[in-house]
Design a protein around this motif. Structure first.
Motif, short mmCIF file in Angstrom:
data_model
loop_
_atom_site.label_atom_id
_atom_site.label_comp_id
_atom_site.label_asym_id
_atom_site.label_seq_id
_atom_site.Cartn_x
_atom_site.Cartn_y
_atom_site.Cartn_z
N SER B 42 -6.24 -3.04 -74.18
CA SER B 42 -6.72 -1.67 -74.38
C SER B 42 -5.59 -0.65 -74.42
CB SER B 42 -7.71 -1.28 -73.28
OG SER B 42 -8.65 -2.29 -73.08
N ILE B 43 -4.42 -1.07 -74.87
CA ILE B 43 -3.28 -0.18 -74.87
C ILE B 43 -2.95 0.36 -76.26
CG2 ILE B 43 -0.76 -0.11 -74.56
CD1 ILE B 43 -1.98 -0.03 -71.89
N CYS B 44 -3.06 -0.46 -77.31
CA CYS B 44 -2.41 -0.11 -78.58
C CYS B 44 -3.17 0.92 -79.41
CB CYS B 44 -2.15 -1.36 -79.41
SG CYS B 44 -3.61 -1.99 -80.23
N VAL B 56 -12.93 6.17 -79.16
CA VAL B 56 -12.95 5.07 -78.19
C VAL B 56 -12.17 3.90 -78.77
CG1 VAL B 56 -15.20 5.71 -77.23
CG2 VAL B 56 -15.09 4.08 -79.13
N LYS B 57 -11.71 3.05 -77.86
CA LYS B 57 -11.06 1.82 -78.30
C LYS B 57 -12.17 0.79 -78.49
CE LYS B 57 -6.65 3.04 -76.29
NZ LYS B 57 -5.76 3.00 -75.13
N SER B 58 -12.42 0.42 -79.73
CA SER B 58 -13.58 -0.43 -79.99
C SER B 58 -13.37 -1.85 -79.46
CB SER B 58 -13.91 -0.45 -81.48
OG SER B 58 -12.83 -0.99 -82.21
N ARG C 29 -22.67 -8.04 -62.37
CA ARG C 29 -21.76 -6.92 -62.13
C ARG C 29 -22.30 -5.70 -62.86
NH1 ARG C 29 -16.34 -8.75 -60.95
NH2 ARG C 29 -15.37 -6.71 -61.23
N ILE C 30 -22.05 -4.54 -62.25
CA ILE C 30 -22.40 -3.29 -62.92
C ILE C 30 -21.38 -3.01 -64.01
CG2 ILE C 30 -22.42 -0.77 -62.56
CD1 ILE C 30 -24.84 -1.95 -61.34
N LEU C 31 -21.86 -2.55 -65.15
CA LEU C 31 -20.97 -2.10 -66.22
C LEU C 31 -21.17 -0.60 -66.40
CD1 LEU C 31 -19.07 -2.78 -68.67
CD2 LEU C 31 -21.15 -3.03 -70.03
N ILE C 101 -5.15 10.27 -66.45
CA ILE C 101 -5.59 8.87 -66.55
C ILE C 101 -5.40 8.40 -68.00
CG2 ILE C 101 -7.60 7.36 -66.53
CD1 ILE C 101 -8.65 8.97 -64.16
N GLY C 102 -4.74 7.27 -68.15
CA GLY C 102 -4.64 6.59 -69.45
C GLY C 102 -4.41 7.54 -70.60
N ASP C 103 -5.36 7.57 -71.51
CA ASP C 103 -5.22 8.33 -72.74
C ASP C 103 -6.58 8.88 -73.14
OD1 ASP C 103 -6.67 6.12 -74.12
OD2 ASP C 103 -4.82 5.02 -73.72
N ILE C 104 -6.63 9.60 -74.22
CA ILE C 104 -7.87 10.24 -74.66
C ILE C 104 -9.03 9.23 -74.71
CG2 ILE C 104 -9.06 11.21 -76.67
CD1 ILE C 104 -6.74 12.86 -77.31
N ILE C 112 -15.76 8.18 -63.19
CA ILE C 112 -15.22 8.34 -61.84
C ILE C 112 -15.84 7.32 -60.89
CG2 ILE C 112 -16.86 10.17 -61.17
CD1 ILE C 112 -14.48 11.41 -59.56
N GLY C 113 -17.13 7.06 -61.08
CA GLY C 113 -17.79 6.07 -60.22
C GLY C 113 -17.17 4.70 -60.40
N GLY C 114 -16.90 4.34 -61.65
CA GLY C 114 -16.29 3.04 -61.94
C GLY C 114 -14.90 2.95 -61.36
N ALA C 117 -15.26 2.58 -57.54
CA ALA C 117 -15.80 1.29 -57.15
C ALA C 117 -14.79 0.17 -57.40
CB ALA C 117 -17.09 1.01 -57.94
N HIS C 118 -14.00 0.35 -58.45
CA HIS C 118 -13.02 -0.68 -58.81
C HIS C 118 -11.86 -0.69 -57.81
CE1 HIS C 118 -11.26 -3.54 -61.52
NE2 HIS C 118 -10.17 -2.81 -61.66
N ALA C 119 -11.49 0.49 -57.33
CA ALA C 119 -10.45 0.63 -56.29
C ALA C 119 -9.14 -0.04 -56.66
CB ALA C 119 -10.97 0.14 -54.95
N ALA C 122 -3.57 1.40 -58.10
CA ALA C 122 -2.77 2.34 -58.88
C ALA C 122 -3.63 3.37 -59.59
CB ALA C 122 -1.94 1.57 -59.91
N ALA C 123 -4.92 3.44 -59.23
CA ALA C 123 -5.80 4.43 -59.87
C ALA C 123 -5.46 5.82 -59.37
CB ALA C 123 -7.25 4.09 -59.56
N ASP C 124 -5.77 6.82 -60.19
CA ASP C 124 -5.36 8.18 -59.87
C ASP C 124 -6.29 8.91 -58.90
OD1 ASP C 124 -2.91 8.77 -61.44
OD2 ASP C 124 -4.17 8.06 -63.08
N ASN C 164 -25.03 -4.97 -53.12
CA ASN C 164 -26.12 -4.49 -53.97
C ASN C 164 -26.15 -2.98 -54.12
OD1 ASN C 164 -26.84 -7.11 -54.21
ND2 ASN C 164 -28.50 -7.02 -52.71
N GLU C 165 -25.08 -2.36 -53.72
CA GLU C 165 -25.05 -0.90 -53.76
C GLU C 165 -24.35 -0.40 -55.00
OE1 GLU C 165 -24.72 1.45 -49.55
OE2 GLU C 165 -23.10 0.15 -50.12
N ILE C 166 -24.75 0.76 -55.46
CA ILE C 166 -23.96 1.39 -56.50
C ILE C 166 -23.55 2.79 -56.06
CG2 ILE C 166 -25.07 0.08 -58.35
CD1 ILE C 166 -26.53 2.56 -59.15
N VAL C 184 0.12 15.30 -58.69
CA VAL C 184 1.29 14.94 -59.52
C VAL C 184 1.49 13.44 -59.45
CG1 VAL C 184 2.53 17.15 -59.38
CG2 VAL C 184 2.82 15.44 -57.58
N LYS C 185 2.16 12.92 -60.47
CA LYS C 185 2.17 11.46 -60.61
C LYS C 185 3.40 10.98 -61.35
CE LYS C 185 -0.53 8.32 -63.62
NZ LYS C 185 -1.64 8.23 -64.56
N MET C 186 3.92 9.84 -60.96
CA MET C 186 4.83 9.11 -61.83
C MET C 186 4.06 7.93 -62.38
SD MET C 186 8.35 6.93 -61.27
CE MET C 186 9.53 8.23 -61.17
#
Ligand SMILES: Cc1cc2nc3c(=O)[nH]c(=O)nc-3n(C[C@H](O)[C@H](O)[C@H](O)COP(=O)(O)OP(=O)(O)OC[C@H]3O[C@@H](n4cnc5c(N)ncnc54)[C@H](O)[C@@H]3O)c2cc1C
Ligand code: FES
Ligand code: FES
Lengths: 774, 162, 289
Positions: B42-44, B56-58, C29-31, C101-104, C112-114, C117-119, C122-124, C164-166, C184-186
């Motif tokens: 999911s990077i490129c 979105v990244k499909s 698993r929850i998606l 976070i990541g990119d657009i 935010i919930g995901g 929950a994922h914890a 390195a999450a922001d 069983n919680e969400i 702030v972040k590196m």
């Protein structure tokens, strides 16, 4: 006739299909009945394969075949490797491992299924029982006695050793006022073309021909080599490089998967496709660089270079791919860089280690050379208390000295190094930069200015210097209706030769560019050729076409002369017509074409038709050059370096399309900066690949760079009639040292003389911390 | 599982495995191969499309998640044979070489320009964080986005003036 | 590459999601946005047999402003948080974290919930969730729970969530008066995740002294943590440059830091000191204005 297109920034002919998504890369091609291959690969760096259980995979619905090493070894030749270096050890290299694996990602088994998802599922079901062996990943340790041996047929891991001396090095060192020494590590890199590799193979009737679509830079070479491996006569092989999504050298090769797909297509009689995943790409497509360079430079007090000693240890990985053995030898050729180095001693040891093979990656052998000379000359300048500009200027050969023979053993074609340097100083405002630096230093801030006055070897090259020939081919056909079809043996994949070749052809013939189509990449539609790499497509391939155009022009002049009742020497080309010199009399281009094809009134001794093929053998390489200036600022707490200004003055000879050259330079600079700052393939000591995805291997992003300031000087090359030098790699070669020089310059107040790449923030942070402590 | 997904205005109804990635639905089921795949982490960004107007990244969506959604891919950008200003500008500014990253780039830039019609250089570079290009060095891509922004503003202005 | 086969079902409501989780137990698993789970499934690092897609429960996507807190629904995307005027005004650190976070594309899908929950270590968000003393509202077969942030993140990818919680929502308490926050972040160069991220929430009293200072740190240890010693050293004092510098020396406390090819433990620990201070400086400057 004044050129109407050559030299102009003309929009590319290839782009409309690319920006609309209409083009077809290998993965976009779908054939009826096509099956999908997936590969099971080694998870260990070094292990004996005790057994392979394919039964669960074979039983999965949708699976059509599972093959392992023995079957392939019995039916398919080994992977080709060029190089005729004396004492070169040539290990066995089958497409699928037999008995033993030697790097993480080595192919062990292949699965064929009706669907790519099922093929992957099946590959996961193949059970491989390994006996792990100790791995070796450090090339210096690898060549020592007692190290685990990769190829048991040999007594050690020394792949080959090689060396030469030009001039009298010892003499130079004995006369030196000062000697500087440094070890430079040129780290391992992954080429990461955005399109991973991909192959489709299908038997086509009625010729019973194997057609292979591959994302390759070298379709003709692949055709020859695959034919040999698969035992198929070459005249029943056809290779097509469709749209290719970048290569940077990584697709200048013959890979196991290409042979496997071909073999399986033949075996099952159905088309077979394999598309590389990025993880496979990171582990199993060639890597680049990975050299340790021990350099010693002898100088006089005034900065004059007397001699250089260069010892190279090349970590080539577990096997040879196509050019693995050759690349490190190129480093010696270019080690003197843009300077007069009267004597050079070059020693090279190549080591087998439990890693993927290294091979040609953008620049291939030359960035290593440029890096070490551009770094050591900076180190020398600092030791001698000279400005880095002055020491460079002092050692440049003067324009009148060209062609200039170097102690690397090559003849530089033409250059004016000082002119490019001066222009760069002016554009960058060097004096102003130094002033700013002094001010910032007073505030405790770190800013550095780095230079690189590089030379590079392009237009590869004379055949004598290249394993499978260094010429290129071009065919030009003027069709009976007046449109022109150019077919080239080169195989562009982003460089834009569909446009630049059309510019040349249109200008030569006095027609519009729309009337020229450039074909490439299909062995059935193009004359046999070498391919696109080493910045050769325009300088060598373009010249072949240019020569074919000259042949056709001569022939057309004969027709025109016959029609105008004069001699061919009196005929000139103009837009749309051929004119009798000094008169108003002319015949139209179309009329000449028609007369050549209807052939009712042939000039005596002239054959009908308008088609010519030429093969151009260059007399030499070309040697583009330039100066890059990089300015970095360093976060004094975290150590993060940032490129804040970048000036590049490049000279790539005459330019067909400045837009394309600029694009090549931009891309190259980014790759070069990225080597300096970010990229590194990391294996741990057990040979596990720690940088195996794009989550861990840093391909740079847009926000990492400022706008680059580009300029050009133009020194035509005498090596080809159009005076082109080539532009594909200059950016990469020039940029890396300028960035490292800039960072070292920034940290010079702390007594820093060298840091190895990549210059991760942490390395700089450590230095800053020590500096603060002391 | 049965899904109905509209791509570039055309409805595709298929029975698919839940694990089928949206990117493969677009490429294989709908046969629209302008959307590319360049990684599996999911990077490129080569796979970027708009789903319900969002870039979105499909490759990071299962097709089932897009059931009922409207997707826009690179093939849907040109209208009646006329290129989208972004496509034109990538062409004019030489914002591509091998072209592999280009469709994804254009789709992300499309999102950027709908949210921010006149981004500055820093904003453009930041918006490209999810799209890698190994050929161009990004400089001409930045210029292409600037140029497209200008064109789009001009066209909007012209349309408003009608 | 390609995920293993699984069954898929859409939950139309929170209640249905909880019921489905209970019914399918460990298999499921929850998606949510899928931007942590799907990459793992593609690499076959996660191989759930069933996915319960909560992505269509629109009532879980909201930002609600109350007088003493801001409530953010679990399915609110990073983009929505980044661009929310409410979040920008009331808890800028959170909107900054979301924007980094990541990119657009990731921010358009990830929730935010995901993320919580994922914890991912390195999450922001976790830095800010801790710094704000946020409360994670969960719902399970036994009903709703309110878990204070300090008890939520337990270890590497481990939270206080019951099987069983969400996560239903996050309450972010906000302060009135001269208060502000900053993140702030590196970033790790390749992935964009945090090598070190620091979030500071401060409140200044009338004299300009720190009535409150909380610092959350992510990316450094197995889980995000609070720089409690620094907080103590700051409490009630005027934030001079000198004080901030000295107080942040102890920001990492005794945490044992991650060590990988991107940053050594030693480096990460030093970054804590630097980024904690930078977050504080930024937050204090905001609070002062
Ligand atoms: C390329 C890329 C870059 C990224 N960069 C960053 C970054 O820089 N910083 C950062 O913080 N994150 C980053 N992420 C992660 C991103 O923020 C994810 O969106 C987030 O971590 C997970 O949210 P999601 O909604 O996508 O969750 P999902 O992937 O759907 O789920 C993640 C996990 O949480 C569970 N889950 C989801 N929602 C709930 C819920 N409501 N209740 C209970 N369990 C639930 C799932 O079962 C799963 O186990 C990146 C991701 C990608 C792909
Ligand atoms: S294919 Fe690389 S991000 Fe989707
Ligand atoms: S144009 Fe080749 S990757 Fe962008």
């Amino acid at each position: 006739m004044k050129p109407r297109f050559v030299g102009q920034p003309i929009k590319r002919k290839e782009d409309p299909r690319l920006v609309t998504g209409a083009s077809a890369y290998v993965d976009d091609i779908v054939l009826p009945g096509m099956l999908h291959m997936a590969v099971a690969r080694s998870i260990h760096a070094h292990a004996r394969i005790k057994s392979i259980d394919t039964s669960r995979a074979s039983k999965l619905p949708g699976v059509r075949a599972v093959v392992t090493g023995e079957e392939i070894a019995a039916n398919c030749g080994q992977l080709p490797a060029a190089g005729d270096i004396k004492n070169m050890k040539r290990p066995v290299h089958h497409p699928l491992a037999v008995g033993k694996v030697r790097f993480v990602g080595e192919p062990i088994a292949a699965v064929l299924a009706t669907d790519a998802y099922v093929a992957r599922d099946a590959a996961e079901l193949i059970q491989i029982d390994y006996e792990e062996l100790p791995a070796v990943t450090n090339p210096e340790k690898a060549v020592q006695q007692g190290s685990p041996i990769l190829h048991e047929e040999f007594s050690d891991n020394v792949a080959y050793s090689f060396g030469w001396e030009n001039g009298n090095t010892e003499d130079g060192f004995s006369k030196a006022d000062t000697v500087v020494k440094q070890r430079f590590i040129n780290q391992r890199l992954a080429p990461v073309s955005m399109e991973p590799r991909g192959v489709i193979a299908a038997i086509r009737m009625p010729e019973n021909e194997l057609v292979v679509w591959s994302s390759t830079q070298v379709p003709h070479l692949l055709k020859t080599q695959l034919g040999l491996m698969l035992g198929i006569p070459e005249n029943r092989m056809r290779v097509i490089a469709p749209e290719v999504g970048g290569g940077f050298g990584s697709k200048l090769n013959v890979y196991a998967e290409e042979a496997l797909v071909g073999y399986l297509a033949k075996k099952v009689g159905q088309p077979v496709k394999w598309i590389e995943s990025r993880r496979e790409n990171m582990a199993g497509t060639i890597h680049g660089r990975d050299q340790i360079n021990d350099v010693e430079l002898a100088l006089k007090k005034d900065g004059t270079i007397l001699a250089m000693k260069l010892k190279v240890i090349a970590d080539i990985g577990a096997y040879y791919q196509l050019l693995t053995a050759i690349i490190p030898t190129l480093t010696g050729l270019l080690a003197p860089g843009a300077y007069r180095v009267p004597a050079l001693k070059f020693d090279l040891v190549a080591a087998f280690t439990n890693k993927m093979a290294t091979d040609a990656y953008r620049g291939a052998g030359r960035p290593e050379a440029t890096y070490l000379i551009e770094r050591i000359i900076d180190i020398a300048a600092r030791k001698l208390g000279m400005d880095p500009v002055d020491i460079r200027r002092k050692n440049f050969p003067k324009p009148a000295e060209f062609p200039f023979q170097t102690s690397g053993g090559v003849f530089y074609d033409s250059a004016n190094y000082e002119k490019a340097l001066d222009r760069a100083l002016e554009v960058a405002d060097y004096k102003g930069l130094r002033k700013k630096q002094a001010e910032l230093r007073k505030q405790g801030k770190y800013m550095g200015i780095g230079f690189s006055s590089y030379v590079e070897i392009c237009a590869m090259g004379p055949s004598i210097a290249m394993a499978s020939g260094g010429w290129e081919s071009g065919t030009v056909r003027i069709e009976p209706t007046g449109t022109v079809t150019v077919s080239t043996g080169a195989s562009p994949h982003g460089q834009g030769q569909e446009t630049s070749f059309a510019q040349i052809a249109a200008d030569e013939l006095g027609i519009d560019m729309e009337n020229v189509t450039v074909l490439h990449g299909d062995t059935a539609r193009t004359p046999y050729g070498i391919g696109t790499f080493g910045s050769r497509a325009t300088a060598v391939g373009g010249t072949a076409m240019y020569l074919a155009l000259q042949d056709l022009k001569e022939k057309m002049k004969k027709f025109a002369a016959h029609m105008l009742e004069t001699t061919p020497g009196n005929i000139e080309f103009e837009v749309g017509k051929l004119v009798m010199t000094g008169t108003a009399r002319s015949v139209s281009f179309m009329d000449v074409v028609t007369s050549a094809y209807v052939a009712k009134k042939l000039p005596p001794g002239v054959e009908p038709g308008l088609e010519a093929t030429r093969f151009f053998e260059p007399s030499n390489f070309t040697f583009p050059f330039g100066t890059h200036i990089c300015v970095v600022e360093i976060d004094e707490e975290t150590g993060e370096p940032k490129v804040v200004k970048y000036v590049a003055v490049d000279d790539c000879g005459n330019v067909i399309n400045p837009l394309l050259v600029e694009g090549q330079v931009h891309g190259g600079i980014v790759q070069g900066i990225s080597q300096a700052l970010y990229e590194e393939v990391v294996y741990d000591e057990n040979g596990q690949l720690l940088s195996g995805t794009l989550m861990d291997y840093a391909v740079p992003r847009a926000h990492d760079f400022p706008m680059f300031e580009l300029e050009r000087t133009v020194t035509p090359s005498p090596v080809n009639p159009m005076g082109i030098k080539g532009a594909g790699e200059a950016g990469t070669i020039g940029s890396t040292p300028s960035v490292v020089n800039a960072v070292v310059d920034a940290l010079a107040p702390l007594g820093v003389t060298h840091i190895d790449m990549p210059l991760r923030p942490e390395k700089i942070w450590k230095i800053l911390k020590l500096g603060r402590a002391s | 599982m049965d899904v109905k997904i509209t791509i570039n205005g055309k409805l595709y109804e298929k029975d698919i495995e839940p694990r089928l990635l949206l990117t493969h639905f677009i490429r294989d089921a709908a046969g629209l191969t302008g959307t590319h795949v360049g990684c599996e982490t999911s990077i490129c960004g080569a796979c970027t499309v708009l789903a319900g107007g969002l870039a979105v990244k499909s490759c990071t969506m299962f097709a089932v998640q897009a059931n009922g959604a409207e997707i826009l891919t690179i093939e849907g950008m040109a209208r009646e044979g006329e290129m989208h200003p972004l496509q034109e500008s990538f062409w004019e500014e030489h914002g591509l070489q091998c072209g592999f990253c280009t469709p994804g780039m254009i789709m992300t830039c499309h999102q950027l320009l709908t949210r921010n019609p006149s981004p500055d250089e820093t904003q453009i570079r930041g918006a490209l964080d999810g799209n890698l290009c190994r050929c161009t060095g990004y400089q001409n891509i930045v210029k292409a986005v600037q140029s497209a922004a200008g064109k789009m503003k001009h066209r909007r202005g012209a349309a408003a003036g009608d | 590459m390609i995920a293993q086969q699984f069954d898929y079902t859409v939950a139309a409501s929170v209640a249905e999601a909880v019921a489905l989780l209970q019914k399918h137990g460990d298999r499921a698993r929850i998606l949510a946005g899928g931007h942590s789970l799907i990459p793992m499934m593609k690499l076959r690092l996660a191989m759930p047999e069933m996915l319960i897609d909560i992505g269509r429960i629109t009532e879980l996507s909201y930002i609600k402003e109350e007088s003493s807190y801001v409530q953010i629904g679990a399915l609110t995307t990073h983009h929505a948080i980044e661009s929310s005027v409410i979040v920008q005004r009331r808890c800028p650190a959170l909107s900054e974290a979301a924007g980094l976070i990541g990119d657009i594309q990731v921010r358009n899908k990830g929730t935010i919930g995901g993320s919580i929950a994922h914890a991912d270590p390195a999450a922001d968000y976790p830095a800010s969730i801790l710094a704000f003393d946020a409360v994670v509202i969960t719902i399970g077969p036994k009903g709703e729970r309110q878990i204070p942030a300090s008890q939520f993140f337990l270890d590497l990818m481990t939270t206080a969530l019951e099987p069983n919680e969400i996560v239903r929502a996050i309450n972010v308490p906000t302060r009135t008066g001269r208060s502000a926050s900053a993140y702030v972040k590196m970033a790790q160069k390749a992935s964009g995740f945090a090598i070190c991220g620091a979030s500071a929430v401060v409140e200044l009293d009338a004299s300009g002294a720190l009535a409150h200072a909380a610092i959350g740190v992510t990316g450094v240890g197995n889980r995000a943590f609070r720089a409690t010693e620094t907080e103590k050293a700051l409490h009630g004092r005027k934030p001079t440059a000198e004080l901030l510098r000295a107080a942040c020396e102890k920001a990492a406390g005794g945490v044992s830091a991650l060590d990988d090819i991107h940053a050594s433990a030693e480096y990460r620990l030093d970054l804590v000191r630097i980024f904690a201070r930078r977050a504080l400086e930024k937050a204090i400057e905001r609070a002062g204005n």
